[in-house]
Write a protein that holds these residues in place. Structure first.
Motif, mmCIF file in Angstrom:
data_model
loop_
_atom_site.group_PDB
_atom_site.id
_atom_site.type_symbol
_atom_site.label_atom_id
_atom_site.label_comp_id
_atom_site.label_asym_id
_atom_site.label_seq_id
_atom_site.Cartn_x
_atom_site.Cartn_y
_atom_site.Cartn_z
ATOM 1 N N PHE A 16 21.557 30.564 -20.007
ATOM 2 C CA PHE A 16 20.393 29.825 -19.513
ATOM 3 C C PHE A 16 19.858 30.438 -18.224
ATOM 4 C CE2 PHE A 16 18.706 26.564 -16.655
ATOM 5 C CZ PHE A 16 17.598 26.187 -17.383
ATOM 6 N N VAL A 17 20.748 30.779 -17.307
ATOM 7 C CA VAL A 17 20.331 31.346 -16.018
ATOM 8 C C VAL A 17 19.596 32.663 -16.231
ATOM 9 C CG1 VAL A 17 21.187 32.370 -13.875
ATOM 10 C CG2 VAL A 17 22.075 30.171 -14.652
ATOM 11 N N PHE A 18 20.131 33.550 -17.068
ATOM 12 C CA PHE A 18 19.489 34.834 -17.283
ATOM 13 C C PHE A 18 18.173 34.696 -18.036
ATOM 14 C CE2 PHE A 18 23.784 36.598 -16.464
ATOM 15 C CZ PHE A 18 23.422 37.429 -15.431
ATOM 16 N N SER A 19 18.098 33.769 -18.982
ATOM 17 C CA SER A 19 16.832 33.585 -19.698
ATOM 18 C C SER A 19 15.779 33.000 -18.766
ATOM 19 C CB SER A 19 17.014 32.698 -20.931
ATOM 20 O OG SER A 19 17.337 31.380 -20.558
ATOM 21 N N GLN A 20 16.176 32.114 -17.868
ATOM 22 C CA GLN A 20 15.239 31.545 -16.902
ATOM 23 C C GLN A 20 14.750 32.624 -15.939
ATOM 24 O OE1 GLN A 20 14.174 28.342 -17.167
ATOM 25 N NE2 GLN A 20 12.659 28.902 -15.650
ATOM 26 N N ALA A 21 15.650 33.513 -15.534
ATOM 27 C CA ALA A 21 15.261 34.611 -14.640
ATOM 28 C C ALA A 21 14.257 35.527 -15.330
ATOM 29 C CB ALA A 21 16.494 35.401 -14.210
ATOM 30 N N ASP A 22 14.433 35.765 -16.628
ATOM 31 C CA ASP A 22 13.508 36.601 -17.381
ATOM 32 C C ASP A 22 12.137 35.933 -17.469
ATOM 33 O OD1 ASP A 22 12.784 38.851 -18.964
ATOM 34 O OD2 ASP A 22 13.026 37.628 -20.773
ATOM 35 N N ILE A 23 12.112 34.641 -17.705
ATOM 36 C CA ILE A 23 10.849 33.894 -17.768
ATOM 37 C C ILE A 23 10.139 33.953 -16.415
ATOM 38 C CG2 ILE A 23 9.860 31.580 -17.988
ATOM 39 C CD1 ILE A 23 12.042 31.054 -20.128
ATOM 40 N N ASP A 24 10.890 33.753 -15.340
ATOM 41 C CA ASP A 24 10.310 33.806 -13.994
ATOM 42 C C ASP A 24 9.729 35.188 -13.699
ATOM 43 O OD1 ASP A 24 11.026 31.176 -13.626
ATOM 44 O OD2 ASP A 24 12.785 31.627 -12.391
ATOM 45 N N SER A 25 10.429 36.224 -14.143
ATOM 46 C CA SER A 25 9.966 37.593 -13.921
ATOM 47 C C SER A 25 8.655 37.841 -14.664
ATOM 48 C CB SER A 25 11.032 38.579 -14.383
ATOM 49 O OG SER A 25 10.574 39.896 -14.270
ATOM 50 N N GLN A 26 8.564 37.347 -15.899
ATOM 51 C CA GLN A 26 7.336 37.507 -16.674
ATOM 52 C C GLN A 26 6.176 36.770 -16.017
ATOM 53 O OE1 GLN A 26 8.341 36.162 -20.602
ATOM 54 N NE2 GLN A 26 9.513 37.994 -21.100
ATOM 55 N N GLU A 27 6.433 35.573 -15.509
ATOM 56 C CA GLU A 27 5.390 34.807 -14.827
ATOM 57 C C GLU A 27 4.926 35.527 -13.556
ATOM 58 O OE1 GLU A 27 7.038 30.944 -14.174
ATOM 59 O OE2 GLU A 27 6.753 30.317 -16.251
ATOM 60 N N GLU A 28 5.874 36.122 -12.850
ATOM 61 C CA GLU A 28 5.532 36.851 -11.623
ATOM 62 C C GLU A 28 4.650 38.051 -11.946
ATOM 63 O OE1 GLU A 28 7.811 39.347 -8.123
ATOM 64 O OE2 GLU A 28 8.900 37.748 -9.130
ATOM 65 N N ASN A 29 4.982 38.769 -13.015
ATOM 66 C CA ASN A 29 4.176 39.918 -13.414
ATOM 67 C C ASN A 29 2.768 39.487 -13.811
ATOM 68 O OD1 ASN A 29 6.215 41.748 -12.954
ATOM 69 N ND2 ASN A 29 6.933 41.765 -15.063
ATOM 70 N N THR A 30 2.655 38.378 -14.518
ATOM 71 C CA THR A 30 1.346 37.866 -14.922
ATOM 72 C C THR A 30 0.519 37.498 -13.696
ATOM 73 O OG1 THR A 30 2.301 37.015 -16.970
ATOM 74 C CG2 THR A 30 0.183 36.110 -16.304
ATOM 75 N N THR A 31 1.167 36.869 -12.723
ATOM 76 C CA THR A 31 0.473 36.490 -11.491
ATOM 77 C C THR A 31 -0.004 37.727 -10.739
ATOM 78 O OG1 THR A 31 1.836 34.508 -11.327
ATOM 79 C CG2 THR A 31 0.712 35.211 -9.326
#
Length: 51
Positions: A16-31
């Motif tokens: 869960f922690v690693f998948s959440q980190a991946d989601i956060d990274s994708q959101e950061e790139n989009t921003t």
């Protein structure tokens, strides 16, 4: 048996922690991409005003 349950729970938490980190990274790139695009549009607008 108790050790197996603890191991499975730790694996689930880690997943869960690693998948959440991946989601956060994708959101950061989009921003970042949106900000870069916005800056480009602002620069074009300024250039048009100066013409």
């Amino acid at each position: 048996m108790k050790q197996l349950i603890v191991s499975v729970l730790l694996l689930l938490v880690a997943t869960f922690v690693f998948s959440q980190a991946d989601i956060d990274s994708q959101e950061e790139n989009t921003t970042k991409e949106a900000l870069i695009e916005q800056q480009g549009l602002e620069e074009k607008s300024l250039a048009n005003l100066l013409e």
